[in-house]
Design an enzyme around this catalytic site. Structure first.
Site, mmCIF file in Angstrom:
data_model
loop_
_atom_site.group_PDB
_atom_site.id
_atom_site.type_symbol
_atom_site.label_atom_id
_atom_site.label_comp_id
_atom_site.label_asym_id
_atom_site.label_seq_id
_atom_site.Cartn_x
_atom_site.Cartn_y
_atom_site.Cartn_z
ATOM 1 N N LYS A 29 24.236 32.081 -8.592
ATOM 2 C CA LYS A 29 23.735 32.219 -7.549
ATOM 3 C C LYS A 29 23.640 31.605 -6.131
ATOM 4 O O LYS A 29 23.432 31.872 -5.105
ATOM 5 C CB LYS A 29 22.092 30.764 -8.201
ATOM 6 C CG LYS A 29 22.064 31.063 -9.346
ATOM 7 C CD LYS A 29 20.966 30.127 -9.992
ATOM 8 C CE LYS A 29 21.458 28.744 -10.392
ATOM 9 N NZ LYS A 29 22.825 29.004 -11.624
ATOM 10 N N ARG B 66 14.562 23.020 -11.638
ATOM 11 C CA ARG B 66 14.801 23.448 -12.665
ATOM 12 C C ARG B 66 14.337 22.999 -14.396
ATOM 13 O O ARG B 66 14.522 23.074 -15.508
ATOM 14 C CB ARG B 66 16.164 22.609 -13.072
ATOM 15 C CG ARG B 66 17.452 23.200 -12.989
ATOM 16 C CD ARG B 66 18.579 22.532 -13.072
ATOM 17 N NE ARG B 66 19.603 23.093 -13.687
ATOM 18 C CZ ARG B 66 21.126 23.323 -13.098
ATOM 19 N NH1 ARG B 66 20.720 22.758 -11.229
ATOM 20 N NH2 ARG B 66 21.744 23.685 -13.058
ATOM 21 N N ARG C 139 36.277 30.401 -12.586
ATOM 22 C CA ARG C 139 35.917 29.438 -11.068
ATOM 23 C C ARG C 139 36.786 28.579 -10.715
ATOM 24 O O ARG C 139 36.594 28.341 -11.064
ATOM 25 C CB ARG C 139 34.113 29.473 -10.785
ATOM 26 C CG ARG C 139 33.764 28.794 -10.013
ATOM 27 C CD ARG C 139 31.533 28.849 -10.145
ATOM 28 N NE ARG C 139 31.895 27.569 -11.058
ATOM 29 C CZ ARG C 139 30.530 27.756 -11.523
ATOM 30 N NH1 ARG C 139 29.643 28.071 -10.284
ATOM 31 N NH2 ARG C 139 30.424 26.665 -12.308
ATOM 32 N N ARG D 249 35.619 23.174 -11.306
ATOM 33 C CA ARG D 249 34.621 22.087 -11.417
ATOM 34 C C ARG D 249 34.858 21.607 -12.350
ATOM 35 O O ARG D 249 34.891 22.081 -14.282
ATOM 36 C CB ARG D 249 33.347 23.131 -11.360
ATOM 37 C CG ARG D 249 32.377 22.545 -9.784
ATOM 38 C CD ARG D 249 31.430 23.599 -10.560
ATOM 39 N NE ARG D 249 30.398 23.347 -10.849
ATOM 40 C CZ ARG D 249 28.827 23.955 -11.075
ATOM 41 N NH1 ARG D 249 28.813 24.974 -9.790
ATOM 42 N NH2 ARG D 249 28.598 23.748 -11.752
ATOM 43 N N ARG E 22 24.959 23.788 -20.886
ATOM 44 C CA ARG E 22 24.552 24.698 -19.843
ATOM 45 C C ARG E 22 23.010 25.419 -20.014
ATOM 46 O O ARG E 22 22.235 25.560 -19.382
ATOM 47 C CB ARG E 22 25.552 24.496 -18.608
ATOM 48 C CG ARG E 22 26.007 23.019 -18.039
ATOM 49 C CD ARG E 22 27.355 23.231 -17.132
ATOM 50 N NE ARG E 22 26.903 23.859 -16.011
ATOM 51 C CZ ARG E 22 28.050 25.120 -15.313
ATOM 52 N NH1 ARG E 22 29.173 24.526 -15.716
ATOM 53 N NH2 ARG E 22 28.108 25.529 -14.602
HETATM 54 P P1 AP5 Z 1 27.900 30.967 -8.878
HETATM 55 O O1 AP5 Z 1 27.483 31.506 -8.171
HETATM 56 O O2 AP5 Z 1 29.676 29.917 -9.008
HETATM 57 O O3 AP5 Z 1 27.207 31.016 -9.663
HETATM 58 P P2 AP5 Z 1 26.231 29.712 -10.132
HETATM 59 O O4 AP5 Z 1 24.705 30.620 -10.191
HETATM 60 O O5 AP5 Z 1 25.761 29.465 -8.546
HETATM 61 O O6 AP5 Z 1 25.783 29.051 -10.943
HETATM 62 P P3 AP5 Z 1 26.504 26.742 -10.949
HETATM 63 O O7 AP5 Z 1 27.265 27.129 -12.750
HETATM 64 O O8 AP5 Z 1 26.353 26.474 -10.096
HETATM 65 O O9 AP5 Z 1 24.774 26.910 -11.894
HETATM 66 P P4 AP5 Z 1 24.591 25.679 -12.038
HETATM 67 O O10 AP5 Z 1 22.652 26.439 -12.346
HETATM 68 O O11 AP5 Z 1 25.227 25.359 -13.509
HETATM 69 O O12 AP5 Z 1 25.080 24.094 -11.227
HETATM 70 P P5 AP5 Z 1 25.155 23.386 -10.305
HETATM 71 O O13 AP5 Z 1 25.648 23.248 -9.805
HETATM 72 O O14 AP5 Z 1 23.266 24.234 -10.071
HETATM 73 O O15 AP5 Z 1 29.423 32.318 -9.611
HETATM 74 C C1 AP5 Z 1 29.726 32.104 -10.829
HETATM 75 C C2 AP5 Z 1 31.093 32.225 -10.620
HETATM 76 O O16 AP5 Z 1 31.240 34.151 -10.750
HETATM 77 C C3 AP5 Z 1 32.295 32.270 -9.538
HETATM 78 O O17 AP5 Z 1 33.601 32.296 -9.778
HETATM 79 C C4 AP5 Z 1 32.570 33.210 -8.772
HETATM 80 O O18 AP5 Z 1 32.783 33.575 -8.082
HETATM 81 C C5 AP5 Z 1 32.334 34.102 -10.264
HETATM 82 N N1 AP5 Z 1 31.013 35.406 -9.810
HETATM 83 C C6 AP5 Z 1 29.572 35.276 -8.872
HETATM 84 N N2 AP5 Z 1 28.850 36.549 -8.797
HETATM 85 C C7 AP5 Z 1 29.378 37.567 -9.376
HETATM 86 C C8 AP5 Z 1 29.752 38.722 -10.175
HETATM 87 N N3 AP5 Z 1 28.330 39.374 -9.485
HETATM 88 N N4 AP5 Z 1 30.748 39.404 -10.351
HETATM 89 C C9 AP5 Z 1 31.309 39.075 -11.073
HETATM 90 N N5 AP5 Z 1 31.373 37.328 -10.751
HETATM 91 C C10 AP5 Z 1 31.046 37.429 -9.695
HETATM 92 O O19 AP5 Z 1 24.216 22.528 -11.245
HETATM 93 C C11 AP5 Z 1 25.209 21.838 -11.933
HETATM 94 C C12 AP5 Z 1 24.386 20.731 -12.462
HETATM 95 O O20 AP5 Z 1 23.903 19.380 -11.412
HETATM 96 C C13 AP5 Z 1 23.935 20.521 -13.427
HETATM 97 O O21 AP5 Z 1 24.160 20.660 -14.860
HETATM 98 C C14 AP5 Z 1 22.698 19.207 -13.488
HETATM 99 O O22 AP5 Z 1 23.811 18.320 -14.064
HETATM 100 C C15 AP5 Z 1 23.115 18.841 -12.238
HETATM 101 N N6 AP5 Z 1 21.406 19.572 -11.439
HETATM 102 C C16 AP5 Z 1 21.552 20.567 -10.418
HETATM 103 N N7 AP5 Z 1 20.639 20.541 -9.776
HETATM 104 C C17 AP5 Z 1 19.313 20.016 -10.659
HETATM 105 C C18 AP5 Z 1 17.788 19.458 -10.440
HETATM 106 N N8 AP5 Z 1 17.561 20.236 -10.049
HETATM 107 N N9 AP5 Z 1 17.725 19.102 -11.873
HETATM 108 C C19 AP5 Z 1 18.388 18.229 -13.089
HETATM 109 N N10 AP5 Z 1 19.878 18.643 -13.125
HETATM 110 C C20 AP5 Z 1 20.544 19.002 -11.423
HETATM 111 MG MG MG Z 2 26.152 27.426 -8.002
#
Ligand code: AP5
Ligand code: MG
Length: 211
Positions: free
Chosen positions: A14, A86, A125, A158, A169
């Protein structure tokens, strides 16, 4: 004008795709994970509360998230939402907020990626602590050894990218967030894409939908 939501499990890409689409179409990104991490880094009250949940891979409470999103969204006509909503409660809150602002969500893109691929991606990552650019030691490495191509600072891992927390997660995603697929399907704005393969190919799949 485009109002887009990227929905998908952790590691689905994403954030990676949000950066690409944002740069190409000049649409601001609201990434709640990035916002929370900035607060943790600065040691704000919000950051202190959020850290506890983030480190264990669970969700920050809905009422806190809804307040953050209201502030972030109220002056924007176009946006890419990454990581919010979410839960059904957050989705309902967002719908009410957008109604109040006379705006609507146009596209919800669901990234389909299998669990084992997620683990492979997230354990490799690295992110830039300055610009939040996302790298992967296996799939998308920086040009110079663990250093951001743009900011030239050392990349970091991270805190929640440990295998045990990643598995938590994924579980939290399936239980709390996956139901949003049906929620948005009912509103006829859900588009599913295959989230595996080359990142440029995935970008093309998204562009075909939102063009
Ligand atoms: P990346 O693009 O970083 O993936 P992502 O979908 O953004 O994954 P996240 O881990 O950021 O999602 P998340 O939802 O767990 O975390 P968030 O920060 O939102 O890609 C991942 C890896 O793959 C990278 O190394 C990239 O290079 C690689 N890659 C990408 N595309 C590829 C491909 N096509 N092929 C191969 N490799 C590829 O949330 C973190 C925490 O914050 C949550 O756990 C929660 O505690 C809190 N939080 C955030 N938002 C909320 C909310 N709305 N409500 C409650 N808690 C929240
Ligand atoms: Mg992300």
């Amino acid at each position: 004008m485009r109002r887009v939501l990227f929905l998908g499990p952790p590691g689905a890409g994403k954030g990676t795709q949000a950066k690409k689409i944002s740069e190409e179409f000049n649409i601001p990104i609201i990434a709640t994970g990035d916002l929370l991490r900035e607060n943790v880094k600065k040691g704000t009250e919000l950051g202190k509360i959020a850290k506890k949940y983030m480190d264990e891979g669970t969700l920050v409470p809905d009422d806190i998230m809804l307040k953050i999103i209201e502030q972030a969204i109220k002056d924007l006509d176009s946006f890419i939402l990454d990581g919010f909503p979410r839960t059904i409660k957050q989705a309902e809150g967002l719908e009410m907020l957008l109604n109040k602002l006379n705006k609507n969500l146009e596209y919800v893109i669901y990234f389909d990626v299998p669990d084992e691929e997620i683990i492979r991606r997230l354990t490799a990552r690295r992110i830039c602590p300055e610009c939040n650019r996302i790298y992967n030691l296996n799939f998308n490495p920086p040009k110079n050894d663990e250093e951001c191509d743009e900011c030239k600072v050392k990349l970091i891992t991270r805190d929640d990218d440990k295998e045990q927390v990643i598995r938590k997660r994924i579980e939290v995603f399936k239980e709390n967030t996956y139901p949003l697929v049906e929620f948005y399907d009912k509103r006829n704005i859900l588009y599913r894409i295959d989230g595996t393969g080359d990142t440029n190919e995935i970008e093309k799949r998204i562009k075909e939908i939102i063009l």
